[in-house]
Design an enzyme around this catalytic site. Structure first.
Site, PDB file in Angstrom:
ATOM      1  N   ASP A 155       0.835  -1.203   0.000  1.00  0.00           N
ATOM      2  CA  ASP A 155       0.000   0.000   0.000  1.00  0.00           C
ATOM      3  C   ASP A 155       0.873   1.257   0.000  1.00  0.00           C
ATOM      4  OD1 ASP A 155      -1.982   1.877   0.330  1.00  0.00           O
ATOM      5  OD2 ASP A 155      -2.457   1.329   2.391  1.00  0.00           O
ATOM      6  N   ASP A 351      -2.340   6.427  -5.825  1.00  0.00           N
ATOM      7  CA  ASP A 351      -2.560   5.509  -4.708  1.00  0.00           C
ATOM      8  C   ASP A 351      -2.748   4.095  -5.234  1.00  0.00           C
ATOM      9  OD1 ASP A 351      -3.131   4.672  -2.031  1.00  0.00           O
ATOM     10  OD2 ASP A 351      -5.262   4.772  -2.474  1.00  0.00           O
TER      11      ASP A 351
END
Length: 475
Positions: A155, A351
């Site tokens: 992430d 992201d």
């Protein structure tokens, strides 16, 4: 007189022929605007939109870097987690994705509001991490000596890496056995006074002087445990001794069946930052186009030769996020008419954990209109909206499709043509949607999601503070 009449007939015939030729040219020009070849359109087979019922994991050309980890979709046939639990529905994926987006928006907004409130002596809530969302992509890493393997979500929106550890007071079921510190000869706890402990957003000190961490995510999921060090094995030929991570002994919330999470954010505790002194101040990844293919995640290494770079924007109030300047969008090769100030006002982060790209409302409205106009030229049947996706089509009965291309334009002249899997989100053949959504306003931060990043080699060059995109990074 006869000669004059003949001349008139010849001129009339010539005039009529010219009209025919002109008409043919006009048809050709119109056809050229909706050509099925070239960079402005994708020719797509309907059968390729969905994997077959017997889909198997296919090999994929990964990075040549020896530090490349294999990246797979957590719910596909390549995933080691596939045997546990079913995949969430598309509606659930969209709902969790919206929860992640909401938490990113709150974190960015709080970074602007909280300093002003703090200066007035107003008490502030504890900082929260962003929502885990659906945790789409995972890698396998090794921890400890002897090495034990774990499948973890990676992430770019998080910093601290963690896995579930023994003994655990409250852990969820996972694919692999919990990490057992007692079985590793290279394990050590990080003491309270260590610099790594002091740099955490939220930490405390245990009675035996161990640094305790706490991460509360935007969806109220939470992990608590000891901050520890141990050897991280990336590949059989690459180790990172003394890697600092969280040894979680108390978990609440929805983390699925993954063994933990590895953060690639910009803070010092992230995997990319800890690996920089040994492997270089950059990392890259490629997300596969389908759940039955594999991509890669690499630390260090040279960027692909075809990578185009744009400046990485640094914002001290939200130091974990990677900001870039999106300045425009093209549909079928044509720049949509959105003032650059619309993108500049909102700003954009890239992201890995957000599924669907979010745009300012004004930008999304023009994109949707332009895309729908080109799709209407093929008389595609409309389909109901899918949660946040409001521009959907029913391709039942069709074998071939022509889909307008979408290109994202970034500061510095960088133009990134999306793969068709980055243009469409496929729930089923009867519900295929434009894979973009609106933020609902023009001020909330825009987010470049992972659907749009598929098949691109995405390079985070921290030394030169830039982000690059290379076409055909993986399948």
């Amino acid at each position: 007189m006869a000669s004059s009449s003949s001349s008139l007939q010849w001129c009339s015939a010539l005039h009529g022929g010219a009209l025919v030729v002109l008409a043919v040219l006009l048809v050709a020009l119109v056809a050229a605007e909706t050509t099925t070849t070239g960079p402005n359109w994708h020719a797509v087979s309907v059968s390729s939109l969905l994997p077959s019922a017997a889909a198997a994991c296919t090999a994929s050309q990964a990075s040549s870097n020896s530090l490349a980890l294999r990246v797979v979709h957590r719910h596909g046939p390549c995933s080691p987690l596939q045997s546990r639990g079913g995949a969430p529905s598309h509606a659930e994926i969209m709902d969790r994705d919206q929860a992640r987006v909401n938490s990113i928006h709150r974190k960015v907004a709080a970074s602007v509001i909280e300093p002003a409130r703090a200066s007035k002596g107003v008490s502030l809530p504890a900082r929260r991490g962003i929502s885990v969302g659906t945790g789409n992509y995972i890698v396998s890493v090794g921890l400890g000596t002897p090495v034990k393997n774990f499948s973890v979500v990676f992430d770019t929106g998080s910093d601290l890496s963690w896995v579930q550890c023994k003994p655990c007071r409250d852990c969820y079921k996972q694919q692999d056995p919990l990490f057992d510190p007692a079985q590793s000869s290279t394990y050590s706890a990080v003491p309270c006074g260590a610099q790594e402990c002091m740099e955490l957003d939220s930490q405390s000190c245990s009675s035996d002087d161990k640094c305790r961490y706490e991460v509360v995510y935007g969806d109220q999921s939470q992990t608590d445990g000891d901050l520890v060090r141990d050897t991280l094995t990336l590949t059989p030929s690459a180790e990172l001794p003394g890697f600092v991570f969280g040894c979680s002994d108390e978990i609440s919330g929805q983390f699925g069946q993954a063994d933990g999470l590895f953060g690639l954010g910009r803070k010092k505790v992230s995997l990319s930052s800890q690996g920089a002194p040994k492997y270089g101040p950059s990392f890259s990844y490629c997300l596969p186009s389908s759940s039955s293919a594999a991509g890669y995640l690499s630390l260090g290494g040279a960027p692909p030769a075809n990578a185009q770079f744009t400046e990485m924007v640094t914002k001290s109030d939200t130091p974990s996020f990677y900001y870039i300047n999106l300045v425009g969008i093209k549909v079928a090769g044509r720049l949509i008419k959105v003032p650059k100030t619309v993108f500049a006002t909102a700003g954009t982060v890239i992201d890995s954990g957000t599924v669907i790209t979010r745009l300012p409302e004004r930008a999304y409205a023009v994109l949707r209109s332009a895309f729908a106009r080109f799709m209407d030229s093929y008389s595609y049947k409309k389909a109901p909206a899918l949660s946040i996706l409001d521009t959907c089509y029913d391709f039942t009965g069709r074998t071939k499709l022509q889909i307008p291309s979408v290109a994202l334009l970034f500061a510095g002249g960088t133009s990134v043509n999306l793969d068709f899997t980055g243009v469409l989100y496929v729930a089923k053949v009867s519900q295929v949607c434009l894979a973009f959504a609106s933020n609902g306003d023009d001020t909330s931060i825009g987010i470049l999601g992972n659907t749009q990043q598929k098949k691109l080699a995405v390079v985070y060059d921290m030394a030169k503070q830039r982000i690059g995109f290379g076409a055909k990074g993986c399948r």
